[in-house]
Design a protein around this motif. Sequence first.
Motif, PDB file in Angstrom:
ATOM      1  N   THR A   1       3.503  16.218 -15.526  1.00  0.00           N
ATOM      2  CA  THR A   1       4.421  16.566 -14.451  1.00  0.00           C
ATOM      3  C   THR A   1       5.283  15.316 -14.210  1.00  0.00           C
ATOM      4  N   LYS A   2       6.447  15.666 -13.557  1.00  0.00           N
ATOM      5  CA  LYS A   2       7.405  14.643 -13.123  1.00  0.00           C
ATOM      6  C   LYS A   2       6.792  13.730 -11.929  1.00  0.00           C
ATOM      7  N   ASP A   3       5.739  13.944 -11.529  1.00  0.00           N
ATOM      8  CA  ASP A   3       4.907  12.760 -10.694  1.00  0.00           C
ATOM      9  C   ASP A   3       4.097  12.200 -11.556  1.00  0.00           C
ATOM     10  N   GLY A   4       4.100  12.148 -12.981  1.00  0.00           N
ATOM     11  CA  GLY A   4       3.255  11.396 -13.359  1.00  0.00           C
ATOM     12  C   GLY A   4       1.641  11.877 -13.428  1.00  0.00           C
ATOM     13  N   VAL A   5       1.372  13.183 -12.912  1.00  0.00           N
ATOM     14  CA  VAL A   5       0.149  13.618 -13.181  1.00  0.00           C
ATOM     15  C   VAL A   5      -0.309  14.662 -14.225  1.00  0.00           C
TER      16      VAL A   5
ATOM     17  N   ALA B   1       0.869  -1.012   0.098  1.00  0.00           N
ATOM     18  CA  ALA B   1       0.110   0.047  -0.081  1.00  0.00           C
ATOM     19  C   ALA B   1       0.981   1.236  -0.113  1.00  0.00           C
ATOM     20  N   LEU B   2       1.531   1.465  -0.909  1.00  0.00           N
ATOM     21  CA  LEU B   2       2.596   2.438  -1.121  1.00  0.00           C
ATOM     22  C   LEU B   2       2.070   3.713  -1.898  1.00  0.00           C
ATOM     23  N   GLY B   3       1.253   3.633  -2.550  1.00  0.00           N
ATOM     24  CA  GLY B   3       0.483   4.810  -3.150  1.00  0.00           C
ATOM     25  C   GLY B   3       0.172   4.673  -4.575  1.00  0.00           C
ATOM     26  N   GLN B   4      -0.681   5.469  -5.443  1.00  0.00           N
ATOM     27  CA  GLN B   4      -0.966   5.071  -6.600  1.00  0.00           C
ATOM     28  C   GLN B   4      -0.532   6.024  -7.708  1.00  0.00           C
ATOM     29  N   ASP B   5      -0.097   5.147  -9.054  1.00  0.00           N
ATOM     30  CA  ASP B   5       0.133   6.183  -9.926  1.00  0.00           C
ATOM     31  C   ASP B   5      -1.121   6.326 -11.013  1.00  0.00           C
ATOM     32  N   VAL B   6      -1.197   7.386 -12.002  1.00  0.00           N
ATOM     33  CA  VAL B   6      -2.417   7.548 -12.919  1.00  0.00           C
ATOM     34  C   VAL B   6      -1.897   6.694 -14.125  1.00  0.00           C
ATOM     35  N   ASP B   7      -2.888   6.280 -14.737  1.00  0.00           N
ATOM     36  CA  ASP B   7      -2.925   5.520 -15.961  1.00  0.00           C
ATOM     37  C   ASP B   7      -3.292   6.525 -17.004  1.00  0.00           C
TER      38      ASP B   7
END
Lengths: 541, 338
Positions: free
Chosen positions: A370-374, A351-357
Amino acid sequence: MQKPFAITLNPGSSLANHTGSWRTARPVYLDRLPPCNNQCPAGEDIQGWLFHAESGNYEAAWRHLTRDNPFAAIMGRVCYHTCESACNRGKIDEAVGINSVERFLGDEAIKRGWKFAAPEKESGKKVLIVGAGPSGMSAAYHLRKLGHTVTVMDAGPYMGGMMRFGIPKYRLPREVLDAEMQRIADMGVTVRLNSKVDNILEQMKSGSFDAAFLAVGAHIGKRAMIPSGDAAKIVDAISVLRSMEGEDKPMLGRRVVVYGGGNTAIDVARSVKRMGAEPIIVYRRTRDKAPAHDFEIEEALQEGVMVKWLSTIKQAGDHQITIEKMALDDKGFPQPTGEFETLEADSVVLALGQDVDLGLLNGVPGLEVTKDGVVKVGTDLMTGHAGIFAGGDMVPAERNVTVAVGHGKKAARNIDAWLRGETYAPPPKHEVAQFEKLNPWYYADAPKTVRPMLDIIRRQSTFEEVQGGLDESNALFEARRCLSCGNCFECDNCYGVCPDNAVIKLGPGKRFQFNYDYCKGCGMCVAECPCGAIKMEAEEI
Amino acid sequence: MSALQTVKFYQTGTFTVGNRLLAPEERSVQANMQRTNSLNSGHRACQGCGEALGARYAIDAAMNATNRQLIAANATGCLEVFSTPYPETSWQIPWIHSLFGNTAAVATGIAAAIKVKKQKGQGQDVCVVAQGGDGGTTDIGFGCLSGMFERNDDVLYICYDNGGYMNTGVQRSSATPSAARTATTMPLGPEPGNPFGQGKFVPAIAMAHEIPYVATATVADLRDLENKVTKAMSLRGARYIHILVPCPLGWGTASHDTIRMARLAKETGIFPVFEAEHGELKSALAIRRPLPVEEYLRPQKRFAHLFGKNPAVETIARIQAQADKNIRRYGLLSKEAA
Ligand SMILES: Cc1cc2nc3c(=O)[nH]c(=O)nc-3n(C[C@H](O)[C@H](O)[C@H](O)COP(=O)(O)OP(=O)(O)OC[C@H]3O[C@@H](n4cnc5c(N)ncnc54)[C@H](O)[C@@H]3O)c2cc1C
Ligand SMILES: Cc1ncc(C[n+]2csc(CCOP(=O)(O)OP(=O)(O)O)c2C)c(N)n1
Ligand code: SF4
Ligand code: SF4
Ligand code: SF4
Ligand SMILES: [Mg+2]
């Protein structure tokens, strides 16, 4: 008439004597922005809807609330209610239980079958919304109210997004979620489920949409490099929670290690506890540094969830894992200590967080990530590509339901303006009604109402809702604890305390007016207004 | 807490003038759009005058309680001067100006005349109020007042206590508090300001006459004040209500602080708010948020000499002792005093 020496007036009433000429400053009525409203990420007029609830007019209250946020019953359960931390009543005794009253109103609406009206006029414009989570459905509601034709497409089998596939039932019963989602669809919003959008531009073209709002959330579980044997069972939290919704419950074994310290970790641990397993959370920092809300950690501990603070997983093997003890350095970062421990573990849930598809955005010109993938958006929530807006978990912002709902509203207003070739100009914000502007003397003493909690046995073994709601009399009491910061609540103080009768009462619901012919500008009405709805302004002399 | 604050919770209860959540019959006279406004706009009282406010509160309540069958006699003093400079008046009731010292006697005469007329079958039941300042009541008018009590004349006497002869330029009266500066008690010498005398608290003297009703009130507790006036109007014989009415000019306070000052006087115990029947204490308004007397003294310029570089600690302690005595004597901190 010939008047005697030093006499200027005819015999009669002193009304001929306009004492207003003495004034050097004049009182004026104003509406200040209550701190709760100022704080609410969905921009609710909390003071405004509490005002109706105070007189027991719950439908008016709910209708006022849903001007900004259609999901009162959901909010009353999952919103982190930062409004309450801003509430001025907190400086007197305890904050108003805004969230509990909101839930009461939401539940009343479901119970009584209150609906939203379809728009009176159709604009003829078509808007595509991708994602039936809180952000997408909020945008659908506001756009539909503005008369647009709205289609929502979602990859999943139900509406609700992460509220259904993330937030467990024991915090958000599905009947509540369904009722509030369906109510939006009933306004004439087309919802297409099991319909993943793979290419946004193609989809817009084929459906001839004039604009789109993207709210696909963040669903890809982040991985961690954990050296592990073949026999180790490692899964991600979102898929575990998602599978809770289906018939096939996840097979995780008895000892389940949950890796992470956010709300998702807590929800997974509490869910598997309810399925009869023994969850243990492993988190690399301390409790006060954990991103999960403290009340959620507290509730998990009460239910018997174990936690290893200051620990990282070094290695995962067959039915056991090795963890390393950490120590915080001067800057508060965890550093390895070289001390190891073995834990029994039939499975490890990450449960380490989620990224955007972002797959559906491939090849969209102008779009920036952005560099965080959002996805980057402007203050109007438009992406770099004209006509495509985005909000919720997929844009840079705090990730929670209320922010997502707020984005939905904001995007709807901007899309509406954009469709007319205009830019949306939000109304100017009023000055905030700080505590110092109030006169707290006038409020009766009243401690906060506590919401009932499910008994611990059922919390450990069932998915029944943990936190109960208020009943009618409790909710009324709680609503009446509101100080009505910065907004007249017709207490008649100004009308009463003026030594010069210079306040005119206009009647119930109509508020008051100053009679500047007689107001001497003493300022007593300002000082004695409980809620700070009057101010003095220097008179031009 | 006020006796009217019932178990049910109405946000501001009866602390505010009105309250849209209360049933109409539970609301104050002042909240009513049809209140008499006995003392109307255009009067020449100072900005933020507590006496103008207190007089309207009291007389509107009396008008309401008597179905507007009321006559008032008024002693010389601010209230008379600012309301009725010839040829105009702010009074919307039958009103007569007496002399400075005889208003109780004038009211007694009016009451006697009404009684005789009624005996002769003329006229109807009209109630009589006498009103005056603290100077007109506790000093020069005291003989007439005591006589009115002793004969149990059918009059409600209302004293508006602002702690001095304000109309003539803030001279000391027997109601001026200890240590206060006035034009005649300057902050000079070993005991600056008004000397600590024996005190003269007329409500207690009225109680000693064992008249049917004695009460004190302030402009900070409107509902309490209205209830006391209403109750007084339901009784016959001699009745006395003593209302604390802060005076921005004489006290040296900001015009917007008038009600706050009255509230502080009550909350510190400086001014006990109670009622008594036939000489016996019946109830007292409890202190809601206890405060030291300093909170009350500090905002007033008439006590400024007690503060500054060398605060007059001993004097402040003596004033605190007076407040403590009130608290004890009238049970201002007890739960029963509600
Ligand atoms: C376990 C957990 C617990 C949480 N608890 C809380 C809480 O208590 N309070 C709170 O405020 N927040 C909570 N959150 C956060 C909250 O759920 C999210 O911030 C919120 O749901 C984001 O809303 P959204 O509309 O942006 O996206 P989502 O709710 O994620 O919805 C996105 C939707 O888009 C759909 N979708 C994705 N890609 C496509 C595609 N290409 N085509 C079609 N459809 C697509 C998905 O199926 C999904 O239905 C929690 C999150 C998790 C994971
Ligand atoms: C016999 C007599 N002496 C003196 C005066 C002057 N005088 C008029 S009003 C007043 C003081 C009034 O003081 P108070 O009764 O306390 O009323 P306030 O003005 O403070 O309201 C004085 C001394 C007078 N009118 N008659
Ligand atoms: S008291 Fe009422 S208006 Fe004021 S911050 Fe709290 S909820 Fe908002
Ligand atoms: S209390 Fe009356 S006179 Fe004083 S500022 Fe207000 S309206 Fe004007
Ligand atoms: S004093 Fe009361 S009635 Fe007057 S503005 Fe303030 S809240 Fe409204
Ligand atoms: Mg006086």
